[in-house]
Design an enzyme around this catalytic site. Structure first.
Site, PDB file in Angstrom:
ATOM      1  N   GLY A  74      40.720  33.188  54.457  1.00 15.58           N
ATOM      2  CA  GLY A  74      41.628  33.091  56.089  1.00 15.58           C
ATOM      3  C   GLY A  74      40.097  33.857  56.902  1.00 15.58           C
ATOM      4  CB  THR A  75      38.755  37.045  57.176  1.00 14.27           C
ATOM      5  OG1 THR A  75      40.160  37.793  56.536  1.00 14.27           O
ATOM      6  CG2 THR A  75      37.910  37.884  57.655  1.00 14.27           C
ATOM      7  CG  ASN A 154      50.002  38.204  60.804  1.00 11.39           C
ATOM      8  OD1 ASN A 154      49.608  37.594  61.756  1.00 11.39           O
ATOM      9  ND2 ASN A 154      49.159  39.075  60.459  1.00 11.39           N
ATOM     10  CD  GLN A 182      51.350  34.650  57.077  1.00 12.68           C
ATOM     11  OE1 GLN A 182      52.252  34.489  56.921  1.00 12.68           O
ATOM     12  NE2 GLN A 182      50.011  35.866  56.898  1.00 12.68           N
ATOM     13  CB  SER A 202      43.898  32.201  53.812  1.00 13.81           C
ATOM     14  OG  SER A 202      43.961  33.046  52.473  1.00 13.81           O
ATOM     15  N   GLY A 203      44.161  30.117  50.472  1.00 14.00           N
ATOM     16  CA  GLY A 203      44.915  30.249  49.514  1.00 14.00           C
ATOM     17  C   GLY A 203      45.587  31.043  49.193  1.00 14.00           C
ATOM     18  CG  HIS A 204      45.460  35.411  49.796  1.00 12.23           C
ATOM     19  ND1 HIS A 204      46.083  36.592  49.836  1.00 12.23           N
ATOM     20  CD2 HIS A 204      44.406  35.377  50.662  1.00 12.23           C
ATOM     21  CE1 HIS A 204      45.760  37.456  50.889  1.00 12.23           C
ATOM     22  NE2 HIS A 204      45.033  36.312  51.361  1.00 12.23           N
ATOM     23  CB  THR A 240      27.294  28.832  44.484  1.00  8.90           C
ATOM     24  OG1 THR A 240      25.310  29.090  44.226  1.00  8.90           O
ATOM     25  CG2 THR A 240      27.808  27.549  43.033  1.00  8.90           C
ATOM     26  CB  CYS A 328      49.192  52.465  57.325  1.00  7.36           C
ATOM     27  SG  CYS A 328      49.389  54.597  56.687  1.00  7.36           S
TER      28      CYS A 328
HETATM   29  N1  PLP Z   1      45.340  35.377  59.543  1.00  6.24           N
HETATM   30  C1  PLP Z   1      46.539  35.358  59.111  1.00  6.24           C
HETATM   31  C2  PLP Z   1      47.430  35.178  60.060  1.00  6.24           C
HETATM   32  C3  PLP Z   1      46.875  36.330  58.655  1.00  6.24           C
HETATM   33  O1  PLP Z   1      48.250  36.117  57.875  1.00  6.24           O
HETATM   34  C4  PLP Z   1      45.814  36.758  56.600  1.00  6.24           C
HETATM   35  C5  PLP Z   1      46.065  37.357  56.033  1.00  6.24           C
HETATM   36  O2  PLP Z   1      46.855  37.949  56.267  1.00  6.24           O
HETATM   37  C6  PLP Z   1      44.456  35.985  57.273  1.00  6.24           C
HETATM   38  C7  PLP Z   1      43.509  35.793  58.707  1.00  6.24           C
HETATM   39  C8  PLP Z   1      43.381  36.511  56.757  1.00  6.24           C
HETATM   40  O3  PLP Z   1      43.417  35.760  55.491  1.00  6.24           O
HETATM   41  P1  PLP Z   1      42.742  36.449  54.232  1.00  6.24           P
HETATM   42  O4  PLP Z   1      42.722  37.522  53.338  1.00  6.24           O
HETATM   43  O5  PLP Z   1      42.447  34.714  53.109  1.00  6.24           O
HETATM   44  O6  PLP Z   1      41.114  37.094  54.425  1.00  6.24           O
END
Ligand code: PLP
Length: 396
Positions: A74-75, A154, A182, A202-204, A240, A328
């Site tokens: 996602g980042t 989030n 989210q 984001s997959g996770h 890749t 933190c």
């Molecule tokens: N954007 C939001 C709103 C998120 O909650 C997160 C992850 O906590 C991210 C972006 C980043 O995603 P990733 O962990 O896949 O880089």
């Protein structure tokens, strides 16, 4: 305190890989492991899996398959969307609008652009964490090239009025990006009606592995290449492709869509039960985020007079794995930028707790969580100088 059953309540941080996703991925690691760019059969087999996954993810949001681009997380998707549009449109203007409660992937991307001379407007949010679409309208200038506002937060779960914000961007011909990391799989997203140009995924966060993401880029959106390299992802994102994870991501997204109605009902019931019970059992407690326009699985409280980190440590002893709203960083406790933006003073922003439910959540855990919280908060307030001062002030 004795260690008891472990209860994972931090699904906004990450989720386990679900068995169906593992099953879908496993053969791709060892049998269909070819490079999708290779011309021979095994490579073409991997290519077929890749394009099939792209099509399936596109279908989850009513997009065209060629509008889905795979990334590493996602980042990366947020970075690409923001920096890519900024670079593609720099001759048109250098003004970007975002909100004060975005994820750091968005805020820090904007800060990086600010250091290169871009002008960033950080919109305020209301006490529930919502961006006012009219504030977006007022902030748009002739040199505005991008608006980036997240779909759901989030930390506090608040869902933004994305359709209204998007319509305003359309009216002014400004590109609109939304971080849907989210929101995806939790609330419906339909790009055939939603006026957005770019969406990050984001997959996770939806039971696929960490390290795979996607960026939806509406056809015709001007955006620069982010990762220079080979011709992958139609020359726009070299590297890749991570085919096993992409296959897993498609499976997870499809399952989330198929189960959305049922999950929404189940998780909303858990969420509302916890909110009601905690607000009733623990005095001086505030629910952060919108009461109803929030993600079905998100609860965020502020407990006055005490520290969120202490609550987390004690909850961990009771077996509950939750998160605090505050980050933190290397020993210094910074209150959450989101909680400060919704108007909480520093002391209250420090006493926050985020609980995010998921597949493993059991209604039976709620009562034990509430009981634990009652004990923990009472214990921490007993030793809190802030609480002592409050008692003196109110009871003489
Ligand atoms: N954007 C939001 C709103 C998120 O909650 C997160 C992850 O906590 C991210 C972006 C980043 O995603 P990733 O962990 O896949 O880089």
């Amino acid at each position: 305190m004795s260690a008891t059953k472990r209860v994972y309540l931090d699904h906004a941080a990450t989720t386990p890989v679900r068995p169906e996703v593992m099953d879908a991925m496993l053969p791709v690691f060892q049998e269909q492991f070819g490079n999708p760019s290779s011309f021979y059969h095994r490579g073409q087999e991997a290519k077929r899996l890749l394009e099939d996954a792209r099509q399936r993810i596109a279908s989850c949001i009513q997009a065209q398959s060629h509008e889905i681009y795979f990334t590493s997380c996602g980042t990366e998707s947020d970075n690409w969307a923001i920096k890519g549009v900024a670079r593609a449109l720099e001759k048109k203007g250098r003004h970007i609008i975002t909100s004060k409660i975005e994820h750091h992937a968005v805020l820090h991307s904007c800060e990086a652009l600010a250091a290169q001379g871009y002008d960033i407007t950080y919109l305020d949010v209301d006490a529930d964490g919502r961006v006012d679409p009219q504030a977006v309208r007022q902030a748009i200038r002739p040199d505005t090239i991008l608006v980036t506002i997240m779909m759901a937060n989030n930390e506090i779960g608040t869902i933004q009025p994305i359709a209204e914000i998007g319509s305003i961007c359309r009216e002014h011909k400004v590109t609109f990006h939304s971080d849907a990391v989210q929101a995806a799989g939790a609330i419906p997203i339909d790009v055939s009606t939603l006026p957005v140009d770019l969406l990050s995924f984001s997959g996770h966060k939806m039971y696929a592995p960490k390290g795979v993401g996607a960026l939806y880029i509406r056809r015709g959106t001007r955006i620069a290449t982010f990762m220079d390299g080979g011709a992958q992802e139609r020359n726009r994102r070299g590297g890749t492709e991570n085919v096993p994870y992409i296959v897993g991501f498609a499976k997870a997204f499809e399952l989330a869509m198929a189960e959305m109605a049922e999950n929404t009902q189940r998780l909303t019931a858990l969420r509302d039960d916890l909110i009601e019970k905690v607000l009733q059992a623990v005095p001086h407690t505030r629910l952060n985020g919108h009461r109803t326009d929030r993600l079905p699985n998100n609860v965020n409280f502020s407990f006055e007079f005490i520290e969120g980190e202490s609550i987390l440590i004690m909850l961990d002893h009771f077996g509950f794995e939750c998160s605090s709203g505050s980050a933190c960083t290397s020993g210094s406790l910074d209150p959450s930028h989101v909680l400060l933006a919704i108007g909480l003073p520093h002391e209250k922003a420090h006493g926050s707790l985020r609980v995010t439910f998921g597949k493993s959540s059991d209604p039976e855990d709620i009562d034990r969580l509430v009981e634990s919280l009652v004990k923990i908060v009472a214990r921490l307030r007993d030793i809190s100088p802030l609480y002592e001062a409050y008692l003196k002030e109110t009871h003489g």
